[in-house]
Structure formats: structure tokens, C-alpha cells
Design a protein around this motif. Structure first.
Motif, PDB file in Angstrom:
ATOM      1  N   THR A  60       0.832  -1.201   0.000  1.00  0.00           N
ATOM      2  CA  THR A  60       0.000   0.000   0.000  1.00  0.00           C
ATOM      3  C   THR A  60       0.868   1.252   0.000  1.00  0.00           C
ATOM      4  O   THR A  60       2.096   1.171   0.050  1.00  0.00           O
ATOM      5  CB  THR A  60      -0.902   0.033   1.258  1.00  0.00           C
ATOM      6  OG1 THR A  60      -0.069   0.296   2.388  1.00  0.00           O
ATOM      7  CG2 THR A  60      -1.622  -1.293   1.462  1.00  0.00           C
ATOM      8  N   TYR A 186      -9.426  -0.956  -3.767  1.00  0.00           N
ATOM      9  CA  TYR A 186      -9.567   0.232  -2.929  1.00  0.00           C
ATOM     10  C   TYR A 186      -9.700  -0.121  -1.457  1.00  0.00           C
ATOM     11  O   TYR A 186     -10.462  -1.009  -1.095  1.00  0.00           O
ATOM     12  CB  TYR A 186     -10.799   1.022  -3.369  1.00  0.00           C
ATOM     13  CG  TYR A 186     -11.100   2.203  -2.474  1.00  0.00           C
ATOM     14  CD1 TYR A 186     -10.388   3.384  -2.606  1.00  0.00           C
ATOM     15  CD2 TYR A 186     -12.083   2.120  -1.490  1.00  0.00           C
ATOM     16  CE1 TYR A 186     -10.646   4.473  -1.786  1.00  0.00           C
ATOM     17  CE2 TYR A 186     -12.355   3.209  -0.663  1.00  0.00           C
ATOM     18  CZ  TYR A 186     -11.639   4.372  -0.820  1.00  0.00           C
ATOM     19  OH  TYR A 186     -11.896   5.438  -0.001  1.00  0.00           O
ATOM     20  N   LYS A 188     -10.069   2.201   2.174  1.00  0.00           N
ATOM     21  CA  LYS A 188     -10.139   3.527   2.781  1.00  0.00           C
ATOM     22  C   LYS A 188      -9.155   3.590   3.947  1.00  0.00           C
ATOM     23  O   LYS A 188      -9.041   2.668   4.740  1.00  0.00           O
ATOM     24  CB  LYS A 188     -11.562   3.781   3.285  1.00  0.00           C
ATOM     25  CG  LYS A 188     -11.789   5.209   3.761  1.00  0.00           C
ATOM     26  CD  LYS A 188     -13.235   5.410   4.179  1.00  0.00           C
ATOM     27  CE  LYS A 188     -13.462   6.843   4.621  1.00  0.00           C
ATOM     28  NZ  LYS A 188     -14.865   7.075   5.032  1.00  0.00           N
ATOM     29  N   ASP A 200      -7.799   7.508  -3.594  1.00  0.00           N
ATOM     30  CA  ASP A 200      -6.864   6.377  -3.503  1.00  0.00           C
ATOM     31  C   ASP A 200      -7.487   5.149  -4.143  1.00  0.00           C
ATOM     32  O   ASP A 200      -8.069   4.307  -3.479  1.00  0.00           O
ATOM     33  CB  ASP A 200      -6.532   6.069  -2.037  1.00  0.00           C
ATOM     34  CG  ASP A 200      -5.704   7.175  -1.422  1.00  0.00           C
ATOM     35  OD1 ASP A 200      -5.028   7.874  -2.181  1.00  0.00           O
ATOM     36  OD2 ASP A 200      -5.766   7.340  -0.196  1.00  0.00           O
ATOM     37  N   THR A 201      -7.370   5.049  -5.441  1.00  0.00           N
ATOM     38  CA  THR A 201      -7.951   3.909  -6.145  1.00  0.00           C
ATOM     39  C   THR A 201      -6.910   2.826  -6.369  1.00  0.00           C
ATOM     40  O   THR A 201      -7.160   1.870  -7.079  1.00  0.00           O
ATOM     41  CB  THR A 201      -8.494   4.347  -7.513  1.00  0.00           C
ATOM     42  OG1 THR A 201      -7.459   5.040  -8.209  1.00  0.00           O
ATOM     43  CG2 THR A 201      -9.692   5.263  -7.360  1.00  0.00           C
TER      44      THR A 201
END
Length: 410
Positions: A60, A186, A188, A200-201
Motif C-alpha cells: 500500500t 480500494y 479507505k 486512492d484507487t
């Protein structure tokens, strides 16, 4: 064919185990027609958690910030996007080779992709017009992404002994962009000041991926969980559900075409919509303007169940006689104006459908010839051939349905 014996999958399994993840449900395998995927070792029940990846297995933007790139990202202005951060990390780690902690994951990724941005220009020219336009936009967007990122790449020079220009080449960034675009999901998380405010895809990126499953990050267990949306028999291929996308969208974003896709369709553009209408119609411009004002000029399609309601409605409005024109609002609400209007609009729909069938057959013939001559592009051409073949089946189904709809007017 079971592929879990291959060195790269043995290494990946060990790598995941070291990060507290073991998979008892799935094994990598090669399937006829779809290629590499994941096979169920046992029968799976609907709603069952079949993958629960700890955060340590997820790539990430947090991973990137905690890495050697973090300080450079924090300093750069304007802040890089999450997409740029992930792409930079992927290129850098791939360049590191055996020294990369992520090597077991990186080595099972495709070496090349079949997204339109990676295809030869002569292959993209064979796309249906709406897809071709979007593919050109995509290509321009990635070129701009590369061009605007060069300054950031140059700032990373202290990290490398080689020139960053040779490491962060367009080809390298294209590979990373496709990796993120086709594989990221995705999640969150808290907004970081280190990144630009775009959505933030592109995170996280689980090391397991197989192209029907539901997935989400579990805040309590801090694991990325994948559940079955339906039951699955032992030794069947397990698929991720991409959502209700037609084949043109699947090819544009993910680089593949789905056979028997229930959402597949053929798009009708504005110029084809009016192709068989009388050029003497003085109200034509006004009719087109009404369709545009009421959002009835886009997403007009033929599907497995025939012409869409939107397409027939647009044609009914375009086929209104001069004395019927004041009824255009009723047409948009789905009311029948006259038998003549119904018949004329169905006739035009049939003509458009037959035009598409002829065009599709012509393109398929051209692709067939090119496959004989352009051996190097045979995989790309086969992909285009599959798309057009599926569209031909849809058009043939639509032609039969239109024929039956016209019967009462004969």
C-alpha cells in the motif's frame, strides 16, 4: 494443471507463510481458455472467507512511505499521487531484483500486459470506434503521467548508482501502471499529507490475484479478506467479480475479454444513429439537440436481449413525422405515438444492426489475414478477434429479436 510445484509459487508460499499467512483453500493452476488462475482445493460455500491476508502482505501507500522512498515523497512538491508512489515503488523494487523483499511477489506478475496502452498502434486501430477513442485517451494519459513524473524520478538519483532515466523508463513505468491498474483494489485509510488529494484507487495490492469473490479490509483483524459470493465445487477455477462491465470496458481497463459476458454490448454512435434516417428531415437538428439535452445520445446499445430501450427510444424520437413532433416528451417517457413510428424505428434499428454485422465480418476477415502475416502480434490480434467475435454474436441475437418485434407490423 496444478502449478503449485513451480519454484516461483513455492517461494511465494514461503514468503507469505513468513508473514503469517497460509492458504488452505486455493492453489495456482493453469486452466484451458483462461490461463493462470486459482483452483479450489475443496468445495467452497457462499459467504466463506477463503483468503485473509495480514497487513504485512499488502503493498500500500503506507508500505511506500515506510520505505526508503518515504523521505523523498515527503519533500516533493506538489505532493505525488498515490498512483505515482506505488508505480515508483514497483519499478524500484523490480530493479533491485534479488535484493528486494518483494521479489517473490514481483516475479509472479506478468512480464507484459495486454491493456490497450501496451498494444501495437495497428492493433488499436482495429478496435470498435468508441473503444479506439478511449484507448487513445488512455495512451495520452499514461504518456502525460510519465512526462510529469520525470522530475520526481530525478530527485531519487541519490538512491541509485545508475542513471534514474534508465531505471524509470517509459516501458518500466508502463509495466508498473498496468500492474496497479489491473490489480489494485480500494481500501479507505486516513488521509496523508504526503500525497495529493486524488482518490486512492490504487491500494492495497494483495500478492494473490486471480481473475466470483467479494473483498474488503477487516479493521478488527487488520486483514484483507476475500469471501465467496457463490458456492464453488472442488477443483473449479475461482474468479474475482469485476462488476457489471461490458467487454470494451474490461479490455480497456484490465486487458481481457470475457466470453458469454451478460453485460457485453455493441455501442451505437451518433453518426451511425442517423445513418439511415432521411436527410430531408428539416427537424433533424432539433431532434438531435433534444436527445443531447435529455442524455439520450450516449450509451445506446445492442445487447444479448436486442436493442436497448434507450436506443429504441432515441430512434422513435428521430423517426417522428412533422405532425407528431410535438409528442417528443411522450416518446422519452416511453409512450407509443403511432404504429408507423414504431415500425419505422424498428426498421432503422434493423438496418443499423445489419450494418454492424457487415462491418464486424469485414474486420474479422482483416484480423484473420493479419494473423497470418503479423506472427509477432498474434496474441494481440487474437484478443481483438475475440472482442469482435463476441460482438458479432450479440448483433446476430439482436437481429433475430428485431425480426420478431417487426412481425406484428408485417
Amino acid at each position: 494443471v496444478n502449478e503449485s510445484y513451480k519454484p516461483e509459487f513455492i517461494e511465494l508460499k514461503k514468503w507469505l507463510k513468513d508473514r503469517k499467512f497460509e492458504d488452505t483453500n486455493l492453489i495456482p493452476a493453469c486452466f484451458p481458455g483462461t490461463g493462470r488462475g486459482l483452483m479450489s482445493k475443496t468445495s467452497l460455500q457462499e459467504g466463506q472467507v477463503i483468503i485473509s491476508l495480514p497487513e504485512s502482505c499488502l503493498l500500500t501507500t503506507d508500505t511506500v512511505i515506510r520505505s526508503y522512498l518515504g523521505a523523498y515523497i515527503a519533500k516533493w512538491r506538489p505532493p505525488p499521487s498515490p498512483l505515482l508512489a506505488l508505480c515508483t515503488f514497483l519499478v524500484s523494487e523490480k530493479h533491485a531484483g534479488d535484493q528486494s523483499v518483494w521479489k517473490p511477489y514481483l516475479q509472479i506478475l506478468p512480464k507484459a500486459y495486454t491493456c490497450p496502452v501496451c498494444l501495437e498502434p495497428e492493433v488499436v486501430k482495429l478496435f470498435p470506434q468508441p473503444l479506439r477513442a478511449k484507448a487513445e485517451e488512455q495512451r495520452a494519459r499514461v504518456r502525460e503521467f510519465f512526462s510529469s513524473s520525470r522530475g520526481f524520478f530525478c530527485s531519487l538519483q541519490p538512491l541509485f548508482s545508475e542513471a534514474v532515466g534508465s531505471i524509470f523508463s517509459y516501458r518500466a513505468l508502463l509495466w508498473a501502471w498496468c500492474t496497479v491498474n489491473t490489480r489494485a483494489v480500494y481500501v479507505k485509510h486516513r488521509r496523508r499529507r504526503d500525497f495529493s488529494a486524488e482518490p486512492d484507487t490504487a491500494e492495497p495490492q494483495p500478492p494473490y490475484h486471480s481473475p466470483h469473490l467479494l473483498s474488503a479490509f477487516n479493521e478488527e483483524t487488520r486483514c484483507y479478506e476475500i469471501r465467496t459470493a457463490s458456492s464453488c465445487r472442488k477443483h473449479e477455477e475461482v474468479f474475482i467479480c469485476y462488476g457489471p462491465h461490458d467487454n470494451q470496458r474490461l479490455l480497456l481497463e484490465y486487458g481481457f475479454v470475457s466470453i458469454h459476458n451478460p453485460h457485453a454490448c455493441v455501442y451505437v454512435s451518433e453518426d451511425i444513429l442517423v445513418k439511415y434516417l432521411p436527410s430531408t428531415d428539416k427537424q433533424m437538428n432539433k431532434k438531435i439537440s433534444i436527445l443531447k439535452d435529455h442524455d439520450f445520445i450516449e450509451n445506446l446499445t445492442f445487447g444479448w436481449d436486442g436493442p436497448s430501450w434507450r436506443l429504441l427510444t432515441a430512434l422513435k424520437l428521430l423517426c417522428l413525422e412533422a405532425e407528431e413532433f410535438t409528442c417528443w416528451k411522450k416518446v422519452l417517457l416511453g409512450e407509443i405515438i403511432s404504429d408507423t413510428n414504431e415500425k419505422t424505428s424498428l426498421d432503422i434499428a434493423q438496418k443499423i444492426c445489419h450494418y454492424f454485422i457487415e462491418e464486424t465480418n469485414a474486420v474479422l476477415q482483416k484480423v484473420s489475414h493479419m494473423k497470418d502475416e503479423e506472427v509477432a502480434s498474434i496474441n494481440q490480434l487474437t484478443l481483438v478477434e475475440t472482442l469482435w467475435t463476441e460482438e458479432l454474436k450479440i448483433l446476430q441475437a439482436s437481429a433475430l429479436i428485431l425480426n420478431s418485434l417487426q412481425t406484428p407490423f408485417r
